[in-house]
Design an enzyme around this catalytic site. Structure first.
Site, mmCIF file in Angstrom:
data_model
loop_
_atom_site.group_PDB
_atom_site.id
_atom_site.type_symbol
_atom_site.label_atom_id
_atom_site.label_comp_id
_atom_site.label_asym_id
_atom_site.label_seq_id
_atom_site.Cartn_x
_atom_site.Cartn_y
_atom_site.Cartn_z
ATOM 1 N N ASP A 43 16.630 -94.598 31.086
ATOM 2 C CA ASP A 43 17.053 -93.607 31.742
ATOM 3 C C ASP A 43 18.589 -93.372 32.145
ATOM 4 O O ASP A 43 19.215 -94.157 31.636
ATOM 5 C CB ASP A 43 16.563 -94.007 33.219
ATOM 6 C CG ASP A 43 17.311 -94.987 33.870
ATOM 7 O OD1 ASP A 43 17.509 -96.092 33.222
ATOM 8 O OD2 ASP A 43 17.671 -94.853 35.130
ATOM 9 N N ASP A 50 14.419 -103.331 27.132
ATOM 10 C CA ASP A 50 14.446 -102.043 26.575
ATOM 11 C C ASP A 50 15.804 -102.325 25.299
ATOM 12 O O ASP A 50 15.419 -101.845 24.209
ATOM 13 C CB ASP A 50 14.688 -100.857 27.388
ATOM 14 C CG ASP A 50 15.704 -101.179 28.399
ATOM 15 O OD1 ASP A 50 16.379 -102.577 28.455
ATOM 16 O OD2 ASP A 50 15.746 -100.390 29.437
ATOM 17 N N ASP A 99 22.232 -105.146 25.413
ATOM 18 C CA ASP A 99 23.971 -104.437 25.267
ATOM 19 C C ASP A 99 24.964 -105.245 25.266
ATOM 20 O O ASP A 99 25.230 -105.954 24.480
ATOM 21 C CB ASP A 99 23.955 -103.218 26.458
ATOM 22 C CG ASP A 99 25.204 -102.511 26.573
ATOM 23 O OD1 ASP A 99 26.132 -102.645 25.386
ATOM 24 O OD2 ASP A 99 25.312 -101.973 27.402
ATOM 25 N N ARG A 103 13.325 -90.914 31.274
ATOM 26 C CA ARG A 103 12.411 -91.881 30.752
ATOM 27 C C ARG A 103 11.342 -91.261 30.038
ATOM 28 O O ARG A 103 11.047 -92.175 29.214
ATOM 29 C CB ARG A 103 12.097 -92.679 32.107
ATOM 30 C CG ARG A 103 12.894 -93.565 32.792
ATOM 31 C CD ARG A 103 12.100 -94.603 33.875
ATOM 32 N NE ARG A 103 13.203 -95.142 34.659
ATOM 33 C CZ ARG A 103 13.869 -96.022 34.571
ATOM 34 N NH1 ARG A 103 14.125 -96.450 33.328
ATOM 35 N NH2 ARG A 103 14.625 -96.456 35.462
ATOM 36 N N GLY A 124 13.047 -99.984 32.448
ATOM 37 C CA GLY A 124 13.327 -99.397 31.117
ATOM 38 C C GLY A 124 12.447 -99.748 29.962
ATOM 39 O O GLY A 124 12.333 -99.042 28.910
HETATM 40 P P1 5GP Z 1 22.958 -105.635 29.163
HETATM 41 O O1 5GP Z 1 22.752 -106.488 30.566
HETATM 42 O O2 5GP Z 1 22.730 -106.108 27.777
HETATM 43 O O3 5GP Z 1 24.390 -105.291 29.206
HETATM 44 O O4 5GP Z 1 22.197 -104.482 29.297
HETATM 45 C C1 5GP Z 1 21.013 -104.485 29.394
HETATM 46 C C2 5GP Z 1 20.263 -103.311 30.272
HETATM 47 O O5 5GP Z 1 21.508 -102.256 30.725
HETATM 48 C C3 5GP Z 1 19.131 -102.910 29.679
HETATM 49 O O6 5GP Z 1 18.134 -103.467 30.001
HETATM 50 C C4 5GP Z 1 19.200 -101.340 30.085
HETATM 51 O O7 5GP Z 1 18.486 -101.344 31.520
HETATM 52 C C5 5GP Z 1 20.690 -101.031 30.569
HETATM 53 N N1 5GP Z 1 21.374 -100.292 29.286
HETATM 54 C C6 5GP Z 1 22.364 -100.864 28.539
HETATM 55 N N2 5GP Z 1 22.599 -99.944 27.576
HETATM 56 C C7 5GP Z 1 21.813 -98.708 27.995
HETATM 57 C C8 5GP Z 1 21.736 -97.252 27.399
HETATM 58 O O8 5GP Z 1 22.302 -96.970 26.214
HETATM 59 N N3 5GP Z 1 20.979 -96.755 28.152
HETATM 60 C C9 5GP Z 1 20.266 -96.966 29.204
HETATM 61 N N4 5GP Z 1 19.413 -95.917 29.749
HETATM 62 N N5 5GP Z 1 20.364 -98.125 29.623
HETATM 63 C C10 5GP Z 1 21.277 -99.268 29.133
HETATM 64 MG MG MG Z 2 16.621 -102.897 31.383
#
Ligand code: 5GP
Ligand code: MG
Length: 181
Positions: A165, A106, A109, A171, A51
């Site tokens: 993506d 990227d 979340d 992407r 990402g």
């Molecule tokens: P976390 O581990 O903080 O929940 O999420 C991190 C990873 O989840 C990011 O690096 C990304 O790859 C993916 N991710 C989280 N939210 C999104 C989103 O809204 N769109 C996309 N494409 N990927 C996301």
């Molecule tokens: Mg990621």
């Protein structure tokens, strides 16, 4: 007859959220701040693939060429949902001992990805560990985790483009688009 190629053939999905021009301006500002922070010091960038690929490239072109760059392919997402598990952390041995590390991702979340990566790097003996994310979702983090540099704050929507993506697609969109109605 005009043959349209690449992105011209594709209807962009969802709605525009952050334009390519805004991303360019913000990445330039972030690189400026990061360059000041590391002035005169060696550091290693750990970029989380896939990402952050566009963000990484645009950012590092404005950072000192002495910065080491590693790309780690980690993932926690399947489709539009976090699986709650992180796959792909590499064995580090002693090579991170005493280093300064900047993790580039990227989007922040749930916090799961970044918190696990930061802990992994610290455990390997890095003395200074910072994080830079392009996007930060305004949601309650499942894991307490913050980034030191944030490009843009967004809502809780699922976004694609500029490296992000949906199962490998979108992407290459130049800006960020929201797929949530
Ligand atoms: P976390 O581990 O903080 O929940 O999420 C991190 C990873 O989840 C990011 O690096 C990304 O790859 C993916 N991710 C989280 N939210 C999104 C989103 O809204 N769109 C996309 N494409 N990927 C996301
Ligand atoms: Mg990621």
């Amino acid at each position: 007859m005009t043959v349209r190629q690449g992105q011209d053939c594709m209807e962009p999905p969802g709605k525009a959220l952050i334009s390519a021009a805004r991303i360019r301006t913000r990445v330039k500002q972030l690189a400026g701040e990061i360059a000041v922070y590391y002035r005169g010091q060696s550091f290693t960038i750990v970029a989380l693939m896939n990402g952050s690929v566009f963000f990484l490239v645009d950012l590092v072109r404005r950072l000192p060429a002495t910065a080491r760059i590693e790309c780690w392919t980690v993932s926690s997402y399947a489709g539009r949902k976090s699986t709650g598990k992180l796959k792909g952390l590499p064995q580090l041995g002693v090579r991170f001992k005493g280093t300064r590390v900047l993790v580039v991702d990227d989007i922040l979340d749930t916090g799961l990805t970044l918190s696990k990566v930061l802990a992994h790097v610290r455990q390997a003996g890095a003395v200074d560990v910072k994080a830079c994310v392009l996007l930060r979702k305004g949601v309650a983090r499942e894991v307490s985790c913050e980034a030191d540099w944030v490009g843009f704050e967004i809502g809780s929507e699922f976004v694609v483009g500029y490296g992000l993506d949906l199962d490998g697609a979108y992407r290459a969109l130049p800006g960020i688009r929201s797929l949530t109605d």
